[in-house]
Design an enzyme around this catalytic site. Structure first.
Site, PDB file in Angstrom:
ATOM      1  N   HIS A   1      -0.067  -0.331   2.393  1.00  0.00           N
ATOM      2  CA  HIS A   1       0.466   1.135   3.136  1.00  0.00           C
ATOM      3  C   HIS A   1      -0.060   2.373   2.907  1.00  0.00           C
ATOM      4  CE1 HIS A   1       2.847   1.670  -0.591  1.00  0.00           C
ATOM      5  NE2 HIS A   1       3.051   0.247  -0.685  1.00  0.00           N
ATOM      6  N   ASP A   2       0.058   2.951   3.304  1.00  0.00           N
ATOM      7  CA  ASP A   2      -1.313   4.549   3.164  1.00  0.00           C
ATOM      8  C   ASP A   2      -2.212   4.273   2.164  1.00  0.00           C
ATOM      9  OD1 ASP A   2       1.754   6.024   3.283  1.00  0.00           O
ATOM     10  OD2 ASP A   2       2.351   4.779   1.856  1.00  0.00           O
TER      11      ASP A   2
ATOM     12  N   GLY B   1      -1.169  -0.742  -2.564  1.00  0.00           N
ATOM     13  CA  GLY B   1      -0.794   0.789  -1.899  1.00  0.00           C
ATOM     14  C   GLY B   1      -1.287   2.084  -2.420  1.00  0.00           C
TER      15      GLY B   1
END
Length: 279
Positions: free
Chosen positions: A126-127, A144
């Site tokens: 994520h991200d 992340g």
């Protein structure tokens, strides 16, 4: 000029209402496409591919079986808000690759650039922001919030720590644990990874001139001269290499680090992975 054909969707595939499939694309057997998915033109999902969440796949991508794209972030702080995954054009995603949407307590978006090559079982968390022409070998993983530059190669079974930045044209050797930032053109390997010089082979393959490579090597030596502090070395490099945008990219990368951890050469010497008289 002949008109492009409509998408071909295998009868066993599930394409939920709301999904958009571009012309010329092929959705193979047993794929599952969620309602908030946008797939560009000439995309090939071979079979057994799951695309979920607010995911966009660019034109010309090819995705192999068992890949899962757009699943929820592995982040306990995520509260379920709408976040996105965007994959650029002409990217190859091999078997069992996973890429997650962003988290709503952070950037809210995971972005993968054009012309990437993601080998089996590699993972983009994520991200993360991943640049163009990036290769991740089998089992390579990004935690992340990582920022991966253009033309980066990450070896098999190598893990990059959350929030790490990997500069343009860097090479991370296989089976390495990368705990922090790696400079542009850097070559890192080991557990925990250390800088082992510059990615000379990658620099040549990218078309860099011999003169530019030699300039970057001199800047590398200056920046990691252990007789002075890093701050002093960056000041010297800023002065001595002010007319070289490529060398200054190293200075800028490290100057912007704040209190971030970054990967350094081993104590027995910086090295630069090349000799002055190389062709």
């Amino acid at each position: 000029m002949a008109q492009k054909q409509e998408a071909v969707i295998h009868p066993s595939a599930v394409v939920e209402t709301g999904a958009v499939i571009g012309k010329g694309s092929r959705i193979g057997p047993f794929c599952h496409i969620g309602p908030d998915v946008r797939i560009g033109e000439d995309v090939d999902l071979i079979s057994h591919v799951a695309v979920m969440g607010a995911t966009t796949i660019g034109n010309g991508c090819k995705v192999f079986p068992q890949a899962v794209l757009g699943a929820l972030p592995q982040n306990l702080k995520h509260t379920g808000g709408r976040t996105t995954l965007t994959i650029g054009r002409n990217t190859i995603i091999r078997e069992s690759v996973t890429m997650h949407i962003g988290s709503d307590t952070s950037r809210g978006a995971t972005i993968v650039g054009d012309n990437g090559y993601f080998m089996a079982y590699s993972h983009v968390a994520h991200d993360c922001t991943v640049g163009n022409n990036v290769t991740m070998a089998n089992g390579a993983t990004l935690a992340g919030h990582c920022e991966i530059g253009d033309n980066v190669v990450i070896g098999g079974l190598t893990a990059v720590h959350q929030f790490a930045r990997i500069g343009n044209n860097a090479f991370l050797s296989g089976c390495s644990a990368v705990p922090g930032d790696v400079i542009p053109f850097g070559l890192a390997r080991g557990n925990l990874a250390k800088l082992r010089g510059l990615n000379i082979v990658g620099m040549r393959r990218s078309g860099m001139s011999k003169a530019d490579i030699q300039t970057v090597r001199r800047a590398y030596r200056t920046i990691f001269d252990r007789s002075r502090t890093l701050s002093e070395n960056l000041d010297i490099a800023s002065r001595d290499f002010a007319d070289s945008p490529i060398a200054m990219s190293l200075v800028a990368f490290l100057s912007e680090r704040g209190k971030r951890y970054f990967v350094t050469p081993p104590l027995d010497g910086a090295g630069d992975d090349g000799a002055d008289d190389e062709n």
